[in-house]
Design an enzyme around this catalytic site. Sequence first.
Site, PDB file in Angstrom:
ATOM      1  N   ASP A 182      -8.766   9.994  -7.222  1.00  0.00           N
ATOM      2  CA  ASP A 182      -8.095  11.270  -6.950  1.00  0.00           C
ATOM      3  C   ASP A 182      -8.830  12.057  -5.872  1.00  0.00           C
ATOM      4  OD1 ASP A 182      -6.149  13.164  -7.259  1.00  0.00           O
ATOM      5  OD2 ASP A 182      -7.122  14.150  -8.967  1.00  0.00           O
TER       6      ASP A 182
ATOM      7  N   HIS B  30      -5.614   9.495   2.626  1.00  0.00           N
ATOM      8  CA  HIS B  30      -5.136   8.232   2.061  1.00  0.00           C
ATOM      9  C   HIS B  30      -5.694   7.043   2.851  1.00  0.00           C
ATOM     10  CE1 HIS B  30      -2.742  10.244  -0.823  1.00  0.00           C
ATOM     11  NE2 HIS B  30      -1.833  10.697   0.026  1.00  0.00           N
TER      12      HIS B  30
ATOM     13  N   LEU C  84     -14.669 -10.816 -11.111  1.00  0.00           N
ATOM     14  CA  LEU C  84     -14.134  -9.492 -11.452  1.00  0.00           C
ATOM     15  C   LEU C  84     -12.618  -9.550 -11.661  1.00  0.00           C
ATOM     16  CD1 LEU C  84     -14.594  -6.334 -11.572  1.00  0.00           C
ATOM     17  CD2 LEU C  84     -13.936  -6.323  -9.170  1.00  0.00           C
TER      18      LEU C  84
HETATM   19  C1  IPE Z   1      -5.133  10.296  -4.856  1.00  0.00           C
HETATM   20  O1  IPE Z   1      -5.256  11.405  -4.048  1.00  0.00           O
HETATM   21  C2  IPE Z   1      -4.227   9.239  -4.266  1.00  0.00           C
HETATM   22  C3  IPE Z   1      -2.933   9.063  -4.946  1.00  0.00           C
HETATM   23  C4  IPE Z   1      -2.501   9.704  -5.991  1.00  0.00           C
HETATM   24  C5  IPE Z   1      -2.070   8.056  -4.389  1.00  0.00           C
HETATM   25  P1  IPE Z   1      -4.215  12.594  -4.093  1.00  0.00           P
HETATM   26  O2  IPE Z   1      -3.134  12.319  -3.110  1.00  0.00           O
HETATM   27  O3  IPE Z   1      -3.771  12.853  -5.489  1.00  0.00           O
HETATM   28  O4  IPE Z   1      -5.089  13.794  -3.560  1.00  0.00           O
HETATM   29  P2  IPE Z   1      -5.085  15.303  -4.061  1.00  0.00           P
HETATM   30  O5  IPE Z   1      -5.227  15.280  -5.547  1.00  0.00           O
HETATM   31  O6  IPE Z   1      -3.783  15.896  -3.623  1.00  0.00           O
HETATM   32  O7  IPE Z   1      -6.263  15.923  -3.382  1.00  0.00           O
HETATM   33 MG    MG Z   2      -4.309  14.146  -6.987  1.00  0.00          MG
END
Ligand code: IPE
Ligand code: MG
Length: 243
Positions: A2, A19, A113
């Site tokens: 996250d 991402h 793994l």
């Molecule tokens: C995690 O980062 C990636 C996915 C859920 C795909 P987020 O996209 O949830 O990032 P925040 O929580 O908005 O910062």
């Molecule tokens: Mg998130």
Amino acid sequence: MDGNGRWAQKRGYPRIFGHIRGSARVRLIVRAASELGVKALTLYAFSTENWSRPEGERSVLWRLLKKHLLREADELQRQNVRLRVIGEVERLDPDLQKVVSAVVDKLKNNTGLQLTFAVSYGARSELVRAAQLFSQDCLQGIRSTSDLTESVFERYLWTSVLGDLAGVDLFVRTSGERRMSNFLLWQSAYAECVFIDTCWPDFGPHHLRGAIEEYSRRERRFGGVSAQGPEFTSPHSEDILLK
Ligand code: IPE
Ligand code: MG
């Protein structure tokens, strides 16, 4: 995994940058997990609730998944990593589904793994689906309702493919949020949780090692009592109870 969006926004970049960097961290963490002797690692890549994100963001996530699967397949093979994907895989684009099954198939005989990506995964849908599958088996006479035990029910969960490794020992969430967000709720019934403030794009092997060290300091009692705990009774306990 996250905090990709917040990592980018804090730096004045669009969320997509988070991402991109976040997806590149996966290879580092997979390798570190292998080297640390972790037997099974399940990464929450996309939740059933993530479908509510804008189409543009979703499509970036799918493209990144496809790119990394194709790019890392040989390296994962070298590392003897077995790959599985759990979740509503049938909801993915057919082209991505083909890539997923090709890479999963390529790595199917590996014994190192056990790496699992949870994609379009939600623990509640997993549990509902398990209940549906069990009911169907009952209607078809394959099972009867009195057969239902915890271990029978577990065979209907997506994670049944992990066998003895399906139960979660250590649950790690990055980005400072302290919730489960519909991840492996059944399997995490006795998981030790470690919450790390770092956002996923900055999560490194030392964070994983730190989480495992923290885990190793925890005492897991599974509802029992500590092996070296105090005596249950004392010479005065009867008096206290009777007061
Ligand atoms: C995690 O980062 C990636 C996915 C859920 C795909 P987020 O996209 O949830 O990032 P925040 O929580 O908005 O910062
Ligand atoms: Mg998130």
